[in-house]
Design a protein around this motif. Structure first.
Motif, short mmCIF file in Angstrom:
data_model
loop_
_atom_site.label_atom_id
_atom_site.label_comp_id
_atom_site.label_asym_id
_atom_site.label_seq_id
_atom_site.Cartn_x
_atom_site.Cartn_y
_atom_site.Cartn_z
N ASN A 160 68.28 -25.00 59.58
CA ASN A 160 69.16 -23.97 59.07
C ASN A 160 69.47 -24.23 57.60
O ASN A 160 69.82 -25.35 57.23
CB ASN A 160 70.45 -23.95 59.90
CG ASN A 160 71.13 -22.61 59.78
OD1 ASN A 160 71.48 -22.18 58.67
ND2 ASN A 160 71.29 -21.93 60.89
N ALA A 161 69.35 -23.19 56.79
CA ALA A 161 69.54 -23.36 55.34
C ALA A 161 70.96 -23.78 55.00
O ALA A 161 71.19 -24.34 53.93
CB ALA A 161 69.18 -22.07 54.60
N THR A 162 71.92 -23.56 55.90
CA THR A 162 73.29 -24.00 55.61
C THR A 162 73.39 -25.52 55.56
O THR A 162 74.36 -26.06 55.03
CB THR A 162 74.28 -23.50 56.68
OG1 THR A 162 73.80 -23.92 57.96
CG2 THR A 162 74.43 -22.00 56.66
N MET A 163 72.39 -26.21 56.13
CA MET A 163 72.42 -27.68 56.10
C MET A 163 71.96 -28.22 54.74
O MET A 163 72.14 -29.39 54.44
CB MET A 163 71.52 -28.26 57.19
CG MET A 163 72.04 -27.97 58.60
SD MET A 163 70.87 -28.46 59.88
CE MET A 163 70.98 -30.25 59.79
N LEU A 164 71.34 -27.36 53.93
CA LEU A 164 70.78 -27.81 52.66
C LEU A 164 71.79 -27.64 51.52
O LEU A 164 72.78 -26.92 51.68
CB LEU A 164 69.51 -27.02 52.34
CG LEU A 164 68.43 -27.05 53.42
CD1 LEU A 164 67.30 -26.10 53.06
CD2 LEU A 164 67.90 -28.46 53.64
N SER A 165 71.53 -28.28 50.40
CA SER A 165 72.40 -28.09 49.23
C SER A 165 72.11 -26.72 48.62
O SER A 165 70.95 -26.35 48.46
CB SER A 165 72.13 -29.18 48.19
OG SER A 165 72.45 -30.44 48.70
N PRO A 166 73.18 -25.98 48.29
CA PRO A 166 72.97 -24.65 47.72
C PRO A 166 72.41 -24.72 46.30
O PRO A 166 72.52 -25.75 45.64
CB PRO A 166 74.37 -24.04 47.73
CG PRO A 166 75.31 -25.18 47.79
CD PRO A 166 74.59 -26.32 48.45
N ALA A 167 71.85 -23.61 45.86
CA ALA A 167 71.30 -23.47 44.50
C ALA A 167 70.35 -24.61 44.17
O ALA A 167 70.43 -25.22 43.10
CB ALA A 167 72.44 -23.40 43.47
N THR A 168 69.48 -24.92 45.10
CA THR A 168 68.58 -26.06 44.93
C THR A 168 67.16 -25.66 45.34
O THR A 168 66.97 -25.02 46.37
CB THR A 168 69.06 -27.23 45.80
OG1 THR A 168 70.40 -27.55 45.44
CG2 THR A 168 68.19 -28.46 45.62
N LEU A 169 66.21 -26.07 44.52
CA LEU A 169 64.80 -25.84 44.86
C LEU A 169 64.31 -27.04 45.67
O LEU A 169 64.33 -28.18 45.19
CB LEU A 169 63.98 -25.67 43.58
CG LEU A 169 62.49 -25.41 43.77
CD1 LEU A 169 62.24 -24.12 44.54
CD2 LEU A 169 61.78 -25.36 42.42
N TYR A 170 63.90 -26.77 46.90
CA TYR A 170 63.43 -27.82 47.79
C TYR A 170 61.91 -27.78 47.93
O TYR A 170 61.29 -26.73 47.75
CB TYR A 170 64.04 -27.63 49.18
CG TYR A 170 65.43 -28.20 49.34
CD1 TYR A 170 65.60 -29.54 49.67
CD2 TYR A 170 66.55 -27.40 49.18
CE1 TYR A 170 66.87 -30.07 49.83
CE2 TYR A 170 67.84 -27.93 49.33
CZ TYR A 170 67.98 -29.27 49.66
OH TYR A 170 69.23 -29.79 49.81
N THR A 171 61.34 -28.91 48.28
CA THR A 171 59.95 -28.96 48.70
C THR A 171 59.91 -29.60 50.08
O THR A 171 60.64 -30.57 50.33
CB THR A 171 59.08 -29.79 47.73
OG1 THR A 171 59.26 -29.30 46.42
CG2 THR A 171 57.60 -29.70 48.10
N ALA A 172 59.07 -29.04 50.95
CA ALA A 172 58.91 -29.63 52.29
C ALA A 172 57.57 -30.37 52.34
O ALA A 172 56.59 -29.95 51.70
CB ALA A 172 58.95 -28.54 53.34
N TYR A 173 57.55 -31.47 53.08
CA TYR A 173 56.35 -32.30 53.20
C TYR A 173 56.10 -32.64 54.66
O TYR A 173 57.06 -32.94 55.40
CB TYR A 173 56.52 -33.62 52.45
CG TYR A 173 56.80 -33.50 50.98
CD1 TYR A 173 55.77 -33.57 50.06
CD2 TYR A 173 58.10 -33.31 50.52
CE1 TYR A 173 56.02 -33.46 48.70
CE2 TYR A 173 58.37 -33.20 49.16
CZ TYR A 173 57.33 -33.27 48.25
OH TYR A 173 57.59 -33.16 46.92
#
Lengths: 304, 184
Positions: A160-173
């Motif tokens: 769920n995106a609510t678990m991530l830091s807002p306004a942040t570009l993430y990369t998944a691996y």
């Protein structure tokens, strides 16, 4: 009047009080604060205060930590908020009964997660001839998934995106390792995708097989000469360097595992959708195997 | 120094639109006299002075006081800038407009020198003006972002009191925080 003057008498005119410096530092980022502890002893002492690091920890860090079996141990061993922050950067915290790990990116304090193989949807994952579940001392998780052999390779993870830091570009691996006998993944790319459930997002093709440095050197050559006899390529010198930096080949991680980029995702302020990450190779009809999957990691994109 | 705190046109603007503070309108003509550490006298609108939590609680303890309020830790120069900020702020109390307030705040800090900002921080801290402190802290944080230790020392006018051994140890401990720092 006497009240006013006596309360603040010790404050000198030109030197900022430590609490003011701590406040300023709490508006910077962890990296700036750590570096600026070297300004002078007053800055160092301000930088170590909980006021600063309380702001660098995620707002809901207590609730995240409480999802771990090790939460009380962690909190008891942390001598300060800064110490807690650094512990969460250096050693991922296993949460949700071993299904995920949580850590902080050191420079920014942004949240990072790894979904364990058990937290992923792996097609045929519970069918023994195809996949096997092992414990692995080099993994942070209790179990890893070993791909023995499949025709239909499909791995999906959701967070769920609510678990991530807002306004942040993430990369998944995808975090994985070849066993001794990896096969079927050198010529055929796998299709990877990262995006919100229900959204359209680009798919990319990447290669999972780069078992040894030597083999990786030949990747470029081999892919472009695959119409020729495979035997001829074995002794061929590498005429072009392996393109390790473009995200199409696995990279070695600090913890000994390999990782391959699945894609980027910008987590907007207030985003509450579900993010899905997938890896699949279902088109070639070939059999493939010989991988150990630890999980899918999602962390802020490097250099951002 | 003549105080820049009184501005008749501004006063009219402040008191007119709000029904909420209408009951205070009668009192808002009242001026509060404040004396800075360098013995400058400032006559400030009561509504502006009430933005200073420290002064406000002083008057809560002694509501009828007409004495000059001494501000022993507040020099005149940063104080006049603090007053400038608070006058802007009370406009937004009557007419909340977050976008305009942000614009006005960033305008306020933009034209201030590094020294202005550093001098205002202890004043805002002493007078307990939370909004201003947040604005100043953010402005300073932005200006020292990714800057070298040496730059920040001169920014705050602070001398290094570490020995070279201590400094080397700290640099080693935080090596990760020293990569790719902006050039001075």
């Amino acid at each position: 009047m006497a009240v006013l003057s006596s309360r603040y008498e010790d404050m000198s005119l030109h030197v900022l009080p430590e609490s003011c410096i701590a406040n300023v530092l709490s508006f910077t980022c962890p990296r700036d604060a750590c570096r600026l502890s070297m300004v002078c002893s007053l800055f160092k002492s301000a930088e170590e205060s909980d006021v600063v690091w309380e702001r660098f920890l995620p707002l809901d860090y207590q609730s995240i930590i409480s999802k771990s079996d090790a939460s009380s141990m962690l909190l008891a061993s942390a001598s300060s908020k800064k110490h807690l922050y650094l512990m969460l950067c250096e050693k991922p915290l296993i949460i949700e009964g071993g299904k995920k790990s949580f850590s902080l990116e050191k420079k920014s304090g942004k949240r990072c997660y790894m979904l364990s193989a058990r937290d992923l949807t792996i097609v045929w994952g519970d069918t023994p001839p195809y996949w096997r579940w092992n414990s692995d001392p080099s993994s942070r998780f209790g179990e890893v998934a070993e791909l023995i052999s499949v025709c239909w390779l499909e791995i999906r993870g959701k967070i769920n995106a609510t678990m991530l830091s807002p306004a942040t570009l993430y990369t998944a691996y995808l975090v994985f390792r070849p066993t001794g006998g990896v096969y079927g993944l050198d010529y055929h790319p796998v299709e990877v995708r990262v995006g919100l459930v229900g959204s359209e997002s680009g798919k990319r093709n990447v290669y999972l097989d780069s078992e040894s440095g030597c083999k990786q050197q030949y990747h470029f050559v081999r892919r472009h000469t695959r119409i020729f006899n495979r035997g001829r390529i074995v002794g061929m010198p590498a005429s072009e360097p392996a393109r390790e930096s473009d995200g199409h080949y696995p990279k070695k991680r600090g913890d000994g595992w390999l990782e391959i980029e699945l894609g980027d995702f910008f987590c907007k302020e207030g985003e509450d959708g579900e993010l899905e990450m997938s890896v699949q190779e279902v088109k070639s009809g070939n059999w493939k195997g010989g991988l150990i999957v630890e999980g899918i990691e999602i962390r802020p994109k490097e250099g951002k | 120094m003549s105080s820049s705190a009184e501005n008749p046109t501004l006063t009219a603007e402040i008191t007119k639109p709000s029904t909420e503070i209408a009951t205070e309108t009668a009192q808002s003509a009242k001026k509060i006299t404040l004396k800075t550490s360098d013995d400058q006298i400032f006559e400030v609108e009561e509504s502006v002075a009430m933005e200073f939590a420290t002064v406000k609680s002083f008057f809560e303890d002694a509501p009828s006081s007409t004495d000059t309020v001494p501000l022993p830790n507040v020099p005149a120069k940063p104080f006049s800038q603090v007053i400038e900020f608070c006058k802007e702020q009370i406009k937004f109390k009557a007419n909340p407009d977050e976008t305009e307030k942000k614009r006005s705040n960033s305008e306020f800090v933009k034209e201030k020198t590094n020294e202005d900002l550093v001098e205002m921080i202890p004043v805002a801290n002493y007078l307990e003006i939370k909004d201003l402190l947040d604005v100043l802290n953010q402005a300073v944080a932005d200006r020292i972002q990714n800057r070298s230790v040496e730059y920040v020392r001169s920014f705050f006018g602070i001398d290094n009191d570490f020995t070279s051994e201590e400094e080397a140890l700290l640099r080693e401990e935080h090596a990760w925080a020293f990569e790719d720092v902006d050039e001075d």
